[in-house]
Design an enzyme around this catalytic site. Structure first.
Site, PDB file in Angstrom:
ATOM      1  N   THR A 142      -4.307  -3.195  -4.414  1.00  0.00           N
ATOM      2  CA  THR A 142      -5.405  -2.663  -5.242  1.00  0.00           C
ATOM      3  C   THR A 142      -4.893  -1.469  -6.013  1.00  0.00           C
ATOM      4  O   THR A 142      -3.871  -0.874  -5.665  1.00  0.00           O
ATOM      5  CB  THR A 142      -6.596  -2.197  -4.365  1.00  0.00           C
ATOM      6  OG1 THR A 142      -6.143  -1.174  -3.488  1.00  0.00           O
ATOM      7  CG2 THR A 142      -7.218  -3.348  -3.596  1.00  0.00           C
ATOM      8  N   ASN A 155       0.836  -1.198   0.000  1.00  0.00           N
ATOM      9  CA  ASN A 155       0.000   0.000   0.000  1.00  0.00           C
ATOM     10  C   ASN A 155       0.872   1.249   0.000  1.00  0.00           C
ATOM     11  O   ASN A 155       2.083   1.186   0.245  1.00  0.00           O
ATOM     12  CB  ASN A 155      -0.933   0.003   1.219  1.00  0.00           C
ATOM     13  CG  ASN A 155      -2.240   0.744   0.950  1.00  0.00           C
ATOM     14  OD1 ASN A 155      -2.334   1.528   0.008  1.00  0.00           O
ATOM     15  ND2 ASN A 155      -3.242   0.474   1.779  1.00  0.00           N
ATOM     16  N   PHE A 156       0.230   2.380  -0.297  1.00  0.00           N
ATOM     17  CA  PHE A 156       0.879   3.693  -0.231  1.00  0.00           C
ATOM     18  C   PHE A 156       2.070   3.856  -1.178  1.00  0.00           C
ATOM     19  O   PHE A 156       2.984   4.618  -0.890  1.00  0.00           O
ATOM     20  CB  PHE A 156       1.278   4.018   1.220  1.00  0.00           C
ATOM     21  CG  PHE A 156       0.153   3.856   2.216  1.00  0.00           C
ATOM     22  CD1 PHE A 156       0.238   2.915   3.230  1.00  0.00           C
ATOM     23  CD2 PHE A 156      -1.005   4.614   2.104  1.00  0.00           C
ATOM     24  CE1 PHE A 156      -0.798   2.741   4.144  1.00  0.00           C
ATOM     25  CE2 PHE A 156      -2.051   4.451   3.011  1.00  0.00           C
ATOM     26  CZ  PHE A 156      -1.950   3.517   4.031  1.00  0.00           C
ATOM     27  N   LEU A 157       2.023   3.177  -2.317  1.00  0.00           N
ATOM     28  CA  LEU A 157       3.042   3.410  -3.361  1.00  0.00           C
ATOM     29  C   LEU A 157       2.832   4.832  -3.877  1.00  0.00           C
ATOM     30  O   LEU A 157       1.727   5.171  -4.334  1.00  0.00           O
ATOM     31  CB  LEU A 157       2.900   2.410  -4.491  1.00  0.00           C
ATOM     32  CG  LEU A 157       3.670   2.726  -5.792  1.00  0.00           C
ATOM     33  CD1 LEU A 157       5.170   2.835  -5.542  1.00  0.00           C
ATOM     34  CD2 LEU A 157       3.375   1.667  -6.842  1.00  0.00           C
ATOM     35  N   LEU A 166      -6.631  -0.635   2.975  1.00  0.00           N
ATOM     36  CA  LEU A 166      -6.817   0.741   3.460  1.00  0.00           C
ATOM     37  C   LEU A 166      -6.472   1.721   2.347  1.00  0.00           C
ATOM     38  O   LEU A 166      -5.686   1.424   1.467  1.00  0.00           O
ATOM     39  CB  LEU A 166      -5.926   0.969   4.687  1.00  0.00           C
ATOM     40  CG  LEU A 166      -6.229   0.007   5.842  1.00  0.00           C
ATOM     41  CD1 LEU A 166      -5.183   0.181   6.925  1.00  0.00           C
ATOM     42  CD2 LEU A 166      -7.632   0.238   6.372  1.00  0.00           C
TER      43      LEU A 166
END
Ligand SMILES: COc1cccc(CC(=N)NC(=O)c2cccnc2OC2CCNCC2)c1
Length: 383
Positions: free
Chosen positions: A170, A134-136, A383
């Site tokens: 995602t 996440n948070f790429l 998230l």
């Protein structure tokens, strides 16, 4: 299209039809590079210690200024500092999986990517120890410099070094190859503000006062919901585990993970429960707080959005569970309540006046082939 990077990765081709489940490649620790990937010479790797407030602020600022925007570039996710600390430090987290890229000269953070541990069950049979990516994020001024593939390869290397070979992630775009394509829906709680900021339009030939009336929610919950407490964890764990085992892509949570992910945390996580006469949790709703910056708006700076997390109804209908969640969100000043068409959410989306969003959220697995799922088969929330 040409997916120059993704065509080199262990993911199914977009036109591939998949019959059975399994890893796409199998490697051992000996195959994993021991030294970091090379960056362009002006940049350096920087492992982020999220317990160091200054470093956590660097991540907050990078994402606040450069992370995901809506299709019309009017809104940008504004994950709070408290949210990021919570999201990055679940049980079993590793700090070396919080990876930053800085400019050597001035130490400015220009890139980030993260992994957290998760156990995900695919098609109710395979329990896979994996990570959630996440948070790429790459700074707006450094796009098209092929930095994202280096961040992805480096996090893959550091995850592989821990003998983990699969990941879930995602994206709003189609990459090789979605496990499921989900739609998102919004339930307006503050229609006046949503119209003022351009998030929603007033439908033709209805007035603002009628729009407000149409979106009113009961001031009090119908059922006696109360915030989750530590004493609820054993029965809540059984309830959530049993519920998630019905889905074709879903996490498993042990009691420590249940307490981390569902413990009420102001401006981060809301979770409320109903219990039976024995004190066991029978129903649970949860949503996380993810505001968006409103880009260049004269009057409103932020949109306060609730994102549906995990919800289980066994003693009441799911529509009543979610109606009470909307009431709690409205009473906590949320402007909008978002969900995906995963789980059994289609059972309440229409009745509770959710409107379709303008895009899709694609679910992916890295290094794991599985037949495409319907969104209603998905029981995993990132998230
Ligand atoms: C309204 O402000 C926005 C600011 C940025 C992006 C979007 C649209 C969008 N891309 N929404 C979602 O991805 C989304 C819509 C409903 C539920 N979860 C979602 O994404 C979650 C899960 C994936 N990581 C981001 C948050 C909206």
């Amino acid at each position: 299209q040409n997916h120059a990077f993704w065509d080199t990765q262990p993911v199914p081709k977009l036109d591939q039809v998949i019959e059975k489940n399994g890893p796409i490649e199998t490697k051992t620790l000996d195959d994993v590079r021991k030294e970091p990937l090379s960056l362009p010479p002006q940049f350096e790797w920087s492992t982020i210690d999220v317990n160091d407030h200054a470093q956590l602020m660097d991540v907050y600022t990078l994402l606040n200024e450069n992370y995901v925007e809506d299709d019309d570039n009017m809104f940008r996710f504004d994950y709070s500092v408290a949210f990021l600390k919570w999201a990055l430090q679940p049980p079993g987290y590793l700090k070396q999986w919080h990876i930053g890229v800085r400019v050597k000269d001035n130490k400015k953070m220009v890139g980030f990517i993260s992994a957290i541990p998760a156990t995900v069950v695919v098609d109710k049979t395979e329990n896979i120890k994996m990570v959630e990516i996440n948070f790429l994020c790459v700074h707006k001024k450094l796009r098209e410099k092929r930095l994202a593939p280096v961040l992805i390869k480096e996090i893959t290397r550091l995850v592989n070094l821990e003998n983990i070979w699969q990941a879930a992630y995602t994206a709003g775009i189609v990459l090789p190859k979605p496990v499921a394509t989900c739609r998102y829906y919004h339930r307006s709680l503050n229609p006046k503000k949503l119209v003022e900021v351009g998030f929603s339009q007033i439908p033709a030939n209805i007035t603002m006062s009628l729009l407000i009336k149409l979106h009113k929610v009961p001031e009090a919950t119908k059922h006696a919901f109360r915030p989750l407490e530590k004493k609820d964890v054993p029965s809540a764990t059984l309830l959530v585990q049993k519920y998630l085992s019905k889905y074709s892509l879903a996490p498993t949570f042990d009691e420590h993970e249940i307490w981390h992910w569902f413990a009420p945390l102001k401006n981060v996580m809301d979770c409320q429960v109903l219990t039976d006469a024995q004190g066991n949790v029978t129903d649970l709703f949860s949503f996380y707080t993810l505001p968006s910056s409103i880009i260049n708006h004269p009057k409103h700076k932020n949109l306060k959005a609730a994102f549906s997390f995990y919800n289980v109804a066994t003693s009441i209908p799911v529509a009543e569970l979610m109606q009470d969640a909307l009431t709690v969100a409205k009473n906590n000043e949320f402007d909008v309540f978002n969900c995906l068409d995963i789980f059994e959410n289609n059972q309440f989306i229409k009745d509770l006046k959710f409107a379709p969003g303008d895009g899709n959220l694609q679910y992916y697995l890295y290094n794991y082939s599985t037949p495409t799922k319907k969104s209603a088969d998905i029981g995993l929330v990132l998230l």
